[in-house]
Motif scaffolding. Structure first.
Motif, PDB file in Angstrom:
ATOM      1  N   ALA A 167       0.850  -1.285  -0.002  1.00 52.58           N
ATOM      2  CA  ALA A 167       0.075  -0.013   0.064  1.00 52.58           C
ATOM      3  C   ALA A 167       0.713   1.126  -0.008  1.00 52.58           C
ATOM      4  O   ALA A 167       1.922   1.197   0.446  1.00 52.58           O
ATOM      5  N   CYS A 168       0.309   2.175  -0.541  1.00 56.60           N
ATOM      6  CA  CYS A 168       1.135   3.558  -0.824  1.00 56.60           C
ATOM      7  C   CYS A 168       1.221   4.102   0.609  1.00 56.60           C
ATOM      8  O   CYS A 168       0.324   4.327   1.323  1.00 56.60           O
ATOM      9  N   PRO A 169       2.577   4.460   1.220  1.00 57.39           N
ATOM     10  CA  PRO A 169       2.732   5.073   2.361  1.00 57.39           C
ATOM     11  C   PRO A 169       1.941   6.506   2.593  1.00 57.39           C
ATOM     12  O   PRO A 169       1.763   7.043   1.499  1.00 57.39           O
ATOM     13  N   SER A 170       1.870   7.048   3.784  1.00 58.12           N
ATOM     14  CA  SER A 170       1.203   8.202   4.041  1.00 58.12           C
ATOM     15  C   SER A 170       1.980   9.543   3.140  1.00 58.12           C
ATOM     16  O   SER A 170       1.305  10.376   2.895  1.00 58.12           O
ATOM     17  N   SER A 171       3.174   9.192   3.124  1.00 57.27           N
ATOM     18  CA  SER A 171       4.025  10.303   2.450  1.00 57.27           C
ATOM     19  C   SER A 171       3.686  10.305   1.108  1.00 57.27           C
ATOM     20  O   SER A 171       3.929  11.360   0.428  1.00 57.27           O
ATOM     21  N   GLY A 172       3.197   9.408   0.162  1.00 62.05           N
ATOM     22  CA  GLY A 172       2.707   9.404  -1.180  1.00 62.05           C
ATOM     23  C   GLY A 172       3.875   8.919  -1.940  1.00 62.05           C
ATOM     24  O   GLY A 172       3.832   8.943  -3.370  1.00 62.05           O
ATOM     25  N   VAL A 173       4.969   8.207  -1.348  1.00 63.94           N
ATOM     26  CA  VAL A 173       5.956   7.914  -2.149  1.00 63.94           C
ATOM     27  C   VAL A 173       6.485   6.669  -1.589  1.00 63.94           C
ATOM     28  O   VAL A 173       6.377   6.496  -0.540  1.00 63.94           O
ATOM     29  N   ARG A 174       7.050   5.668  -2.256  1.00 64.79           N
ATOM     30  CA  ARG A 174       7.713   4.415  -2.030  1.00 64.79           C
ATOM     31  C   ARG A 174       9.099   4.421  -2.402  1.00 64.79           C
ATOM     32  O   ARG A 174       9.235   4.631  -3.693  1.00 64.79           O
ATOM     33  N   LEU A 175      10.072   3.888  -1.524  1.00 65.29           N
ATOM     34  CA  LEU A 175      11.236   3.753  -2.077  1.00 65.29           C
ATOM     35  C   LEU A 175      11.964   2.503  -1.781  1.00 65.29           C
ATOM     36  O   LEU A 175      11.582   1.971  -0.612  1.00 65.29           O
ATOM     37  N   TRP A 176      12.791   2.042  -2.606  1.00 65.89           N
ATOM     38  CA  TRP A 176      13.506   0.563  -2.354  1.00 65.89           C
ATOM     39  C   TRP A 176      14.701   0.593  -3.141  1.00 65.89           C
ATOM     40  O   TRP A 176      15.098   1.097  -3.935  1.00 65.89           O
ATOM     41  N   ALA A 177      15.492  -0.369  -2.864  1.00 65.00           N
ATOM     42  CA  ALA A 177      16.865  -0.669  -3.640  1.00 65.00           C
ATOM     43  C   ALA A 177      16.776  -1.805  -4.306  1.00 65.00           C
ATOM     44  O   ALA A 177      15.822  -3.056  -3.881  1.00 65.00           O
ATOM     45  N   ASP A 178      17.249  -2.055  -5.575  1.00 63.90           N
ATOM     46  CA  ASP A 178      17.120  -3.090  -6.238  1.00 63.90           C
ATOM     47  C   ASP A 178      18.222  -4.192  -5.941  1.00 63.90           C
ATOM     48  O   ASP A 178      19.011  -3.963  -5.106  1.00 63.90           O
ATOM     49  N   ASP A 179      18.402  -5.056  -6.638  1.00 69.86           N
ATOM     50  CA  ASP A 179      19.468  -6.245  -6.228  1.00 69.86           C
ATOM     51  C   ASP A 179      20.659  -5.994  -6.749  1.00 69.86           C
ATOM     52  O   ASP A 179      21.765  -6.679  -6.666  1.00 69.86           O
ATOM     53  N   GLY A 180      20.909  -4.911  -7.397  1.00 72.97           N
ATOM     54  CA  GLY A 180      22.283  -4.398  -8.227  1.00 72.97           C
ATOM     55  C   GLY A 180      22.821  -5.151  -9.025  1.00 72.97           C
ATOM     56  O   GLY A 180      22.172  -6.283  -9.858  1.00 72.97           O
ATOM     57  N   ASP A 181      23.989  -4.573  -9.588  1.00 71.90           N
ATOM     58  CA  ASP A 181      24.761  -5.183 -10.766  1.00 71.90           C
ATOM     59  C   ASP A 181      26.304  -5.269 -10.597  1.00 71.90           C
ATOM     60  O   ASP A 181      26.653  -4.327  -9.618  1.00 71.90           O
ATOM     61  N   ALA A 182      26.917  -5.938 -11.153  1.00 76.01           N
ATOM     62  CA  ALA A 182      28.414  -6.211 -10.756  1.00 76.01           C
ATOM     63  C   ALA A 182      29.295  -6.361 -11.996  1.00 76.01           C
ATOM     64  O   ALA A 182      28.999  -7.206 -12.741  1.00 76.01           O
ATOM     65  N   ALA A 183      30.137  -5.985 -12.156  1.00 78.35           N
ATOM     66  CA  ALA A 183      31.518  -6.207 -13.132  1.00 78.35           C
ATOM     67  C   ALA A 183      32.751  -5.636 -12.842  1.00 78.35           C
ATOM     68  O   ALA A 183      32.978  -4.429 -12.467  1.00 78.35           O
ATOM     69  N   MET A 184      33.555  -6.503 -13.068  1.00 77.76           N
ATOM     70  CA  MET A 184      34.858  -6.230 -12.982  1.00 77.76           C
ATOM     71  C   MET A 184      35.301  -5.604 -11.540  1.00 77.76           C
ATOM     72  O   MET A 184      35.650  -4.428 -11.365  1.00 77.76           O
ATOM     73  N   GLY A 185      34.651  -5.963 -10.313  1.00 75.12           N
ATOM     74  CA  GLY A 185      34.975  -5.065  -9.131  1.00 75.12           C
ATOM     75  C   GLY A 185      34.012  -4.104  -8.948  1.00 75.12           C
ATOM     76  O   GLY A 185      34.082  -3.450  -7.893  1.00 75.12           O
ATOM     77  N   LEU A 186      33.372  -3.627  -9.826  1.00 74.26           N
ATOM     78  CA  LEU A 186      32.285  -2.525  -9.597  1.00 74.26           C
ATOM     79  C   LEU A 186      31.072  -2.877  -9.270  1.00 74.26           C
ATOM     80  O   LEU A 186      30.390  -3.764  -9.927  1.00 74.26           O
ATOM     81  N   ARG A 187      30.455  -2.309  -8.317  1.00 75.75           N
ATOM     82  CA  ARG A 187      29.249  -2.575  -8.000  1.00 75.75           C
ATOM     83  C   ARG A 187      28.267  -1.338  -8.220  1.00 75.75           C
ATOM     84  O   ARG A 187      28.632  -0.065  -7.552  1.00 75.75           O
ATOM     85  N   VAL A 188      27.006  -1.881  -8.519  1.00 72.63           N
ATOM     86  CA  VAL A 188      25.980  -0.924  -8.616  1.00 72.63           C
ATOM     87  C   VAL A 188      24.648  -1.259  -8.184  1.00 72.63           C
ATOM     88  O   VAL A 188      24.140  -2.021  -8.623  1.00 72.63           O
ATOM     89  N   VAL A 189      24.073  -0.470  -7.030  1.00 68.44           N
ATOM     90  CA  VAL A 189      22.522  -0.649  -6.705  1.00 68.44           C
ATOM     91  C   VAL A 189      21.899   0.468  -7.141  1.00 68.44           C
ATOM     92  O   VAL A 189      22.247   1.477  -6.560  1.00 68.44           O
ATOM     93  N   GLY A 190      20.746   0.101  -7.442  1.00 67.99           N
ATOM     94  CA  GLY A 190      19.731   1.061  -7.815  1.00 67.99           C
ATOM     95  C   GLY A 190      18.939   1.427  -6.976  1.00 67.99           C
ATOM     96  O   GLY A 190      18.287   0.737  -6.068  1.00 67.99           O
ATOM     97  N   LEU A 191      18.429   3.078  -6.512  1.00 67.28           N
ATOM     98  CA  LEU A 191      17.530   3.189  -5.529  1.00 67.28           C
ATOM     99  C   LEU A 191      16.248   3.911  -6.374  1.00 67.28           C
ATOM    100  O   LEU A 191      16.595   4.573  -7.303  1.00 67.28           O
TER     101      LEU A 191
END
Length: 309
Positions: A167-191
């Motif tokens: 359910a949508c929070p009272s703030s009107g926005v929801r925020l989460w992190a994804d499972d990320g991606d990795a390549a050659m020692g570089l890590r990226v996680v989306g917000l």
């Protein structure tokens, strides 16, 4: 690939669904060799971070022609494997917590045949919640599952827990992190931030981050740098911040960028929890990206941008 924080890896809260046990019951119903239901095995292993497995069930067992006399294997039935574990989540703290648990279904030698991740929301202080997790369909050719263990537990304050689909929070926005991606020692996680409310939502700048250890205490010695280019070029988070307005249903994207390089003789830093403030005055959200920062001491964060551009 996301790597579990070493301190969160549970000691093997293993549940033995011993095949030999099935051998003791074979032939007790329908004559020799008939498949019989395996009894639910009660478990007394200690809890892991408030989570324990109370019992486990596997499908019926039957003799295998190629096995030695008296041995059995779990039936390979179409569809659901029938393997499940009952669990209990108990909160001994002083605030409501949301737990995310990874259960590993393994062979007798410890080989993992499947993982299941589930979230148990809003466990009140001093209270418990019970449930059951099933393995589901077992991959064709997989070895019989004989044990279930708690692989990882993370927990965050219930009022800061991310929720991608609820359910949508009272703030009107929801925020989460994804499972990320990795390549050659570089890590990226989306917000990801979605406007699930009924009004426009404005952003301008970078998310504010607080890095926390497994006890939700601040982690020192890490520089949070603006822009992916502060860590590596070409991450997709190199652009400077610009004002944007999300209409209801639209989504914005930021990212956490780091390298997990570790120098010999130095102590690696791991950050299991990140508290995120989308903008000043927003509600806090605690995500669990499992930042294995190595010894670099740096974490990049991208400016908010539209998810579709």
């Amino acid at each position: 690939m996301r790597r579990p924080h070493p301190r969160l890896l549970a000691p093997a809260a293993a549940l033995f669904l011993a095949a030999a046990c099935g051998g003791e019951h074979a032939g007790t119903s329908g004559g020799p060799g008939a498949a019989v239901p395996a009894p639910r095995a009660t478990v007394t292993d200690p809890p892991v971070d408030g989570v324990r497995i109370t019992s486990v069930t596997i499908p019926s067992a039957s003799p295998t022609p190629s096995a030695s006399p008296g041995s059995v294997h779990a039936d390979r039935l179409p569809g659901d494997s029938g393997v499940s574990a009952a669990y209990q989540v108990s909160n001994d703290g002083d605030e409501a917590m949301t737990y995310t648990v990874i259960f590993a279904f393994t062979t007798d030698t410890g080989a993992v045949m499947g993982n299941k991740k589930l979230t148990v929301r809003g466990v009140a202080p001093g209270r418990s919640k019970n449930g059951t997790v099933g393995l589901g369909v077992l991959t064709p050719g997989a070895s019989p599952v004989t044990r279930v263990k708690i692989e990882q537990v993370t927990k965050v304050p219930a009022d800061e827990a991310p929720d991608k689909t609820g359910a949508c929070p009272s703030s009107g926005v929801r925020l989460w992190a994804d499972d990320g991606d990795a390549a050659m020692g570089l890590r990226v996680v989306g917000l990801h931030l979605q406007n699930c409310g009924e009004r426009d939502y404005s952003l301008d700048g970078y998310p504010q981050l607080s890095l926390l250890d497994e006890d939700h205490r601040p982690v020192d010695g890490i520089r949070v740098l603006h822009g992916g280019a502060a860590v590596a070029m070409g991450t997709g988070y190199d652009e400077p911040p610009a004002p944007l307005t999300l209409k209801p249903g639209e989504t914005a994207l930021s990212g956490l960028i780091w390298r997990n390089t570790t120098l010999a003789g130095s102590t690696a830093v791991n950050v299991p929890y990140v508290r995120v403030l989308a903008k000043p005055g927003a509600d806090l959200v605690m995500v669990t990206p499992e930042l294995d920062l190595g010894t670099t001491g740096r974490l990049g964060v991208g400016a908010w941008k539209r998810a579709d551009g």
